[in-house]
Design a protein around this motif. Structure first.
Motif, PDB file in Angstrom:
ATOM      1  N   GLY A 264      14.794   5.887 -13.270  1.00  0.00           N
ATOM      2  CA  GLY A 264      13.694   5.407 -12.447  1.00  0.00           C
ATOM      3  C   GLY A 264      13.591   6.168 -11.139  1.00  0.00           C
ATOM      4  O   GLY A 264      14.277   7.172 -10.935  1.00  0.00           O
ATOM      5  N   PRO A 265      12.741   5.694 -10.236  1.00  0.00           N
ATOM      6  CA  PRO A 265      11.835   4.551 -10.381  1.00  0.00           C
ATOM      7  C   PRO A 265      10.646   4.904 -11.272  1.00  0.00           C
ATOM      8  O   PRO A 265      10.177   6.041 -11.243  1.00  0.00           O
ATOM      9  N   ASN A 266      10.190   3.944 -12.052  1.00  0.00           N
ATOM     10  CA  ASN A 266       9.196   4.248 -13.087  1.00  0.00           C
ATOM     11  C   ASN A 266       7.757   3.885 -12.712  1.00  0.00           C
ATOM     12  O   ASN A 266       6.854   4.071 -13.514  1.00  0.00           O
ATOM     13  N   LEU A 267       7.536   3.407 -11.504  1.00  0.00           N
ATOM     14  CA  LEU A 267       6.175   2.998 -11.116  1.00  0.00           C
ATOM     15  C   LEU A 267       5.652   3.902 -10.002  1.00  0.00           C
ATOM     16  O   LEU A 267       4.933   3.471  -9.115  1.00  0.00           O
ATOM     17  N   THR A 268       6.046   5.172 -10.045  1.00  0.00           N
ATOM     18  CA  THR A 268       5.610   6.121  -9.031  1.00  0.00           C
ATOM     19  C   THR A 268       4.644   7.134  -9.640  1.00  0.00           C
ATOM     20  O   THR A 268       4.569   7.291 -10.861  1.00  0.00           O
ATOM     21  N   THR A 269       3.940   7.855  -8.777  1.00  0.00           N
ATOM     22  CA  THR A 269       3.101   8.944  -9.236  1.00  0.00           C
ATOM     23  C   THR A 269       3.944  10.202  -9.413  1.00  0.00           C
ATOM     24  O   THR A 269       5.110  10.236  -9.044  1.00  0.00           O
ATOM     25  N   ARG A 270       3.325  11.241  -9.970  1.00  0.00           N
ATOM     26  CA  ARG A 270       4.019  12.530 -10.108  1.00  0.00           C
ATOM     27  C   ARG A 270       3.876  13.286  -8.788  1.00  0.00           C
ATOM     28  O   ARG A 270       3.127  14.249  -8.677  1.00  0.00           O
ATOM     29  N   SER A 271       4.627  12.851  -7.796  1.00  0.00           N
ATOM     30  CA  SER A 271       4.450  13.321  -6.430  1.00  0.00           C
ATOM     31  C   SER A 271       5.088  14.671  -6.163  1.00  0.00           C
ATOM     32  O   SER A 271       4.870  15.258  -5.107  1.00  0.00           O
ATOM     33  N   LYS A 272       5.889  15.158  -7.084  1.00  0.00           N
ATOM     34  CA  LYS A 272       6.459  16.502  -6.954  1.00  0.00           C
ATOM     35  C   LYS A 272       6.650  17.072  -8.348  1.00  0.00           C
ATOM     36  O   LYS A 272       6.628  16.347  -9.353  1.00  0.00           O
ATOM     37  N   ASP A 277       6.987  15.210 -15.944  1.00  0.00           N
ATOM     38  CA  ASP A 277       7.156  14.579 -17.247  1.00  0.00           C
ATOM     39  C   ASP A 277       7.565  13.116 -17.142  1.00  0.00           C
ATOM     40  O   ASP A 277       8.075  12.544 -18.108  1.00  0.00           O
ATOM     41  N   ARG A 278       7.330  12.513 -15.981  1.00  0.00           N
ATOM     42  CA  ARG A 278       7.627  11.089 -15.824  1.00  0.00           C
ATOM     43  C   ARG A 278       6.900  10.283 -16.888  1.00  0.00           C
ATOM     44  O   ARG A 278       5.717  10.472 -17.144  1.00  0.00           O
ATOM     45  N   SER A 279       7.616   9.383 -17.552  1.00  0.00           N
ATOM     46  CA  SER A 279       7.018   8.626 -18.647  1.00  0.00           C
ATOM     47  C   SER A 279       7.504   7.185 -18.623  1.00  0.00           C
ATOM     48  O   SER A 279       8.711   6.929 -18.511  1.00  0.00           O
ATOM     49  N   PHE A 280       6.563   6.250 -18.754  1.00  0.00           N
ATOM     50  CA  PHE A 280       6.943   4.842 -18.851  1.00  0.00           C
ATOM     51  C   PHE A 280       7.689   4.562 -20.158  1.00  0.00           C
ATOM     52  O   PHE A 280       8.392   3.559 -20.272  1.00  0.00           O
ATOM     53  N   ALA A 281       7.521   5.438 -21.146  1.00  0.00           N
ATOM     54  CA  ALA A 281       8.190   5.251 -22.432  1.00  0.00           C
ATOM     55  C   ALA A 281       9.615   5.787 -22.441  1.00  0.00           C
ATOM     56  O   ALA A 281      10.334   5.614 -23.418  1.00  0.00           O
ATOM     57  N   ALA A 282      10.051   6.433 -21.353  1.00  0.00           N
ATOM     58  CA  ALA A 282      11.379   7.042 -21.324  1.00  0.00           C
ATOM     59  C   ALA A 282      12.496   6.061 -21.677  1.00  0.00           C
ATOM     60  O   ALA A 282      13.373   6.394 -22.491  1.00  0.00           O
ATOM     61  N   PRO A 283      12.533   4.837 -21.118  1.00  0.00           N
ATOM     62  CA  PRO A 283      13.613   3.920 -21.492  1.00  0.00           C
ATOM     63  C   PRO A 283      13.647   3.613 -22.991  1.00  0.00           C
ATOM     64  O   PRO A 283      14.734   3.547 -23.586  1.00  0.00           O
TER      65      PRO A 283
END
Length: 390
Positions: A264-272, A277-283
């Motif tokens: 996490g954290p998983n409720l952020t934007t792709r700020s950098k 590849d941030r994904s809510f499905a990662a867990p």
């Protein structure tokens, strides 16, 4: 003695107990089950129609060292005067008056890991605390020396690149981590020799080499995650990967190496860039591959008080409710090395309990009662106590 009766008890140590009872005495859970005899002298709290869980555990925060509403004066997370500072101890910077701690309790979060920031390749030592307010940080401690923070990727490069000194590249970051471990290895080997001198920073790294605490490696990108695992293997030390944003891209590798993550954290934007590849499905992907992980808020990046909501989002994207709840209770406790004290409702465990008015991972559900070390509603913010008891 305190008795919680009639609720659905999600013990995280076995199946759910409909109409269960939890007995608490002296700050500990003394009994739990569906047919527990309640002593006549016990104070009974009826939890019928509600859910009882262990206290929520946030496995990665900066609570107390990034104090809310203090602006720059509350930012104690990064000692950026030099890139390797293993002697820094986060306990020395924790402010028990941080409003975020009171909010965390009100949200059912009773245990948190507090870490230095990620500006430095080697940043300092972490602590695990209970969120109850005390006069001193020592009184809040559950575990001191809970890990040595190291960091890979963009943050060290940006901070020290702007100062025109190493690390400017990922190579330099890894080299500085290795150099610190090598110095500590030599320091330990030469202990007792005539010219040996005590070194506060190397003593901290020696705890890692002796297996007394793990490395806690900030790493978002897949290659940074693998670098952290590589260095840990080279020195035969334990490592926990923090963030692991691209971990789902190398889930099979992580499973094969028995890696442990705090995701996490998983409720952020792709700020950098390293969050692309941030994904809510990662867990869900990690769980499907058998990778062990906890979830985090990274407070103040996201408020720790809503960690169950972030876990609920993981359920929306494929993680089972049981796995999501475990990732902020039992599994989080085990990964932090405090599973013998917190994270489950079982006899002998600390009496950290939350009574919810609905399923604990649902957005609309609220803690109606928080018990921390056996004390009911022990928080600073009086308004939150009133909210629990509406």
């Amino acid at each position: 003695m305190l008795a919680l009766t009639g609720g659905t008890v999600l013990t995280m140590a076995g199946p759910a107990l409909p109409g269960g009872t939890v007995l608490v005495e002296g700050g500990k859970i003394v009994a739990v089950g569906e047919r527990v005899a309640v002593p006549a002298a016990a104070t009974v709290i009826d939890t019928a129609g509600r859910y009882v869980t262990p206290g929520i555990i946030d496995a990665h925060t900066h609570l107390g060292v990034y104090t809310e509403a203090y602006a720059w004066a509350g930012e104690e997370v990064n000692e950026t005067s030099r890139p390797t500072t293993p002697e820094m101890d986060v306990l020395d910077a924790i402010n028990p008056d941080d409003a975020g701690l009171a909010d965390a309790v009100a949200g059912g979060v009773t245990t948190v890991m507090v870490a230095p920031g990620s500006a430095n390749p080697v940043g300092g030592q972490c602590s695990i605390i209970k969120t109850r307010r005390r006069a001193s940080a020592e009184e809040m401690l559950l575990k001191r020396h809970a890990g040595l923070k190291i960091a890979f990727g963009e943050n060290p490069r940006r901070v020290y690149g702007e100062q025109k000194k190493a690390p400017v590249t990922r190579m330099a970051t890894a080299a500085l981590v290795r150099e610190t471990l090598l110095k500590a290895k030599d320091y330990v080997a030469r202990a007792g020799e005539k010219d040996w001198r005590f070194d506060l920073g190397l003593e901290a790294v020696a705890r890692v080499l002796r297996g007394e605490m793990p490395l806690r490696a900030h790493a978002h990108r897949a290659d940074d995650i693998v670098t952290a695992l590589r260095i840990a293997a080279e020195f035969g030390v334990e490592v926990i990967v923090e963030h692991a944003t691209e971990g789902h891209n190398i889930a099979e590798l992580l499973a094969a190496r028995q890696a442990r993550l705090v995701v996490g954290p998983n409720l952020t934007t792709r700020s950098k860039l390293e969050l692309k590849d941030r994904s809510f499905a990662a867990p869900a992907v990690l769980a499907a591959n058998g990778v062990r992980f906890a979830l985090m808020s990274d407070h103040p990046v996201l408020p720790a008080a809503f960690l169950p909501v972030y876990a609920g989002l993981a359920v929306r994207f494929g993680l089972s409710e049981e796995q999501a709840l475990r990732a902020i209770t039992a599994e989080a406790a085990d990964i932090l090395g405090v599973g013998e004290r917190v994270g489950r409702i079982a006899a002998g465990m600390d009496a950290d309990l939350v009574v919810w008015d609905g399923p604990p991972l649902a957005v609309a559900s609220r803690p109606r009662l928080v018990i921390l070390d056996g004390a009911v509603g022990e928080v600073d913010a009086a308004q939150t106590i009133a909210a629990w008891r509406e």
